[in-house]
Scaffold this active site. Structure first.
Site, short mmCIF file in Angstrom:
data_model
loop_
_atom_site.label_atom_id
_atom_site.label_comp_id
_atom_site.label_asym_id
_atom_site.label_seq_id
_atom_site.Cartn_x
_atom_site.Cartn_y
_atom_site.Cartn_z
N GLU A 130 41.57 10.09 -50.59
CA GLU A 130 41.14 11.31 -51.28
C GLU A 130 40.65 12.37 -50.30
O GLU A 130 39.96 12.06 -49.33
CB GLU A 130 40.00 11.00 -52.26
CG GLU A 130 40.43 10.10 -53.40
CD GLU A 130 39.34 9.86 -54.44
OE1 GLU A 130 39.70 9.66 -55.59
OE2 GLU A 130 38.15 9.86 -54.09
N ARG A 293 34.84 0.48 -59.68
CA ARG A 293 33.55 1.13 -59.91
C ARG A 293 32.38 0.20 -59.59
O ARG A 293 32.47 -1.01 -59.77
CB ARG A 293 33.46 1.61 -61.36
CG ARG A 293 34.48 2.68 -61.67
CD ARG A 293 34.44 3.15 -63.09
NE ARG A 293 35.50 4.13 -63.31
CZ ARG A 293 36.76 3.80 -63.56
NH1 ARG A 293 37.09 2.53 -63.66
NH2 ARG A 293 37.67 4.73 -63.71
ZN LIG Z 1 37.30 8.42 -55.82
#
Ligand SMILES: [Zn+2]
Length: 482
Positions: A130, A293
């Site tokens: 990212e 997560r």
């Molecule tokens: Zn991310």
């Protein structure tokens, strides 16, 4: 060139209605789109990923299907027999109101394994590096802090020691004090033990974690700071409002808190723990929807996959920053080039007070460009490899080359090998172009999990014009946001 209709994602953390740049930008490019003031517009996806595929504006064909049939297919794929050819990246615009989950993305190898085992939570086999370019002040947590800062916070906050286990903390402090190389396996293993203990406690004793979060907030209210900036203290208190008692409230004690100013850019690959906090950005990611997560989410938390993938590297925020590289032959273009094959980003600006035209570098790969402001024409001036030079002042009337007016909100697919320029600019242009020389991933054989019968799904948006209805596909329930 092809004008694209793209996909808007509503997630709970997005900004509402007119406050969202995602909504405003989308509305600018789609005149019949009405912004819902109670809708959290979180992300605008510009790419081919099946969970949010772009379509050609003129005919609603998916960009991936168009690519598979185009003459560019051989540039973009190793397999020309496919029905869909994917770009290696997704470009996004994001509008963030509340903290996103604390998360990490898998490596390619881990993604393939996780998708095989659990296609609901890991919807494809690809990795997801990212890059975030700040459009407004943009805050995030990214990567473990330098070792001396973590040691300082362990000393300042007894509740952090209780969370990570006294024995683990002593081992980490000892490693930091004695190891010359703070990235040594001994240091990283010690930090890994602290982190795993914290995650186990969040699973096994959430009440105790809540008490420790209370203690942490009391410490902060009493003026305890360790190495925290005041802005970080403010963020932690906000986290505790958004996710009361969540173990993630501790994370700024051991993660870098970065505040990017507009124009600043950061990058991280797999294995780096991170969370977006606030602001608006252009994001480039690999063509994947896989997220593991850790905290601050009602969604699935996969502690084993998480602890397996983290690299526990302790480093400064500066190591994540990507400098703007002004391209020598193209004064209107700045390049952001991380160490990553999946994407590069060009920022293009044209100031009509200085010059109404601007050449863009010819790229022998596919790219997508989005205008966030301005008014001009985007014009093809030839193909790479032809005799026309970048200073060509050819007359384009009566030519076959594409020339089209562009303005804020327009999203254009540019095939490989096209020479382009902005011209006849009448308002300051700011545009972002993502490209990559990598071939895209194969999503054709991913396992599809349909949780809701199709007849029960309703489109989220409906445009009245029949030509444009169907632009928005129903969002897949397995889009990685369960
Ligand atoms: Zn991310």
């Amino acid at each position: 060139m092809e004008r694209l209709e793209c996909h808007v994602k509503e997630y709970a953390w997005g900004k509402y209605g007119d406050n969202s740049e995602v909504a405003r930008l989308y509305a600018a490019g789609h005149k019949r789109f009405n912004i819902g003031q109670n809708v959290p517009y979180a992300e605008l996806w510009m790419g081919t990923h099946p969970d949010g595929p772009a379509k050609l504006a003129k005919c609603s064909t998916k960009l991936s299907s168009f690519l598979a049939r185009s003459k560019s297919a051989s540039f973009l794929s190793n397999n020309n027999a496919k029905n869909d050819v994917h770009l290696p990246f997704i470009m996004k615009v994001m509008s963030i109101r509340t903290t996103l989950s604390l998360q990490v993305h898998p490596t390619k190898e881990q993604a393939a394994r996780l998708h095989e085992l659990d296609p609901i939570h890991y919807p494809d086999r690809h990795h997801k590096p990212e890059l975030a370019y700040a459009l407004t002040e943009f805050q995030l947590l990214c990567g473990f802090r330098p070792a001396d800062q973590i040691a300082e916070n362990l000393q300042a906050f007894p509740c952090l020691r209780a969370l990570m286990g006294e024995k683990n903390c002593l081992r980490l402090e000892n490693a930091i004090a004695t190891e010359e190389d703070k990235q040594s396996l001994i240091c990283r293993t010690a930090l890994g033990s602290c982190f795993r203990q914290m995650m186990n406690l969040a699973r096994d004793k959430p009440d105790l974690v809540e008490d420790l979060v209370d203690e942490l907030i009391e410490n902060l209210n009493d003026g305890t700071r360790g190495c925290l900036m005041e802005e970080t203290v403010r963020v932690m208190k906000k986290m505790n409002v958004d996710f009361p008692g969540d173990v993630g409230v501790f994370s700024p004690l051991f993660l870098n808190h970065m505040i990017l100013q507009p124009g600043e850019c950061c990058y991280y690959a797999a294995e780096e723990l991170h969370a977006y906090l606030s602001g608006e950005c252009v994001e480039c990611v690999g063509c994947s929807n896989n997220t593991i997560r850790a905290a601050m989410t009602p969604k699935f938390i996969d502690r084993d996959a998480l602890c397996e993938v983290l690299n526990y590297r302790m480093s400064s925020p500066e190591s994540y920053m990507i400098p703007a590289n002004q391209l020598a032959d193209f004064p209107n273009v700045e390049e952001y080039a991380p160490d990553c094959r999946d994407f590069q980003l060009h920022k293009v600006t044209v100031d009509p007070k200085k010059c109404r035209s601007a050449l863009m570098p010819p790229l022998e790969c596919a790219s997508i460009i989005v205008l966030v402001r301005g008014k001009a024409y985007l014009e093809e001036i030839g193909e790479v490899g032809t005799s026309q030079t970048s200073n060509s002042d050819i007359c384009l009337e009566d030519s076959d080359f594409d020339r089209r007016p562009v303005t804020r909100g327009d999203i254009i697919y540019i095939p490989p090998g096209i020479r382009l320029r902005f011209t006849d600019c009448t308002e300051f242009v700011e545009a972002y172009r993502t490209f990559s020389y990598e071939t895209g991933p194969d999503h054709e054989n991913r396992k599809i999990v349909q949780l809701v019968p199709p007849e029960k799904l309703k489109p989220r948006f409906e445009l009245t014009d029949s030509e444009e209805s169907g632009i928005f596909e129903v969002e897949a329930e397995c889009d990685g946001c369960l």
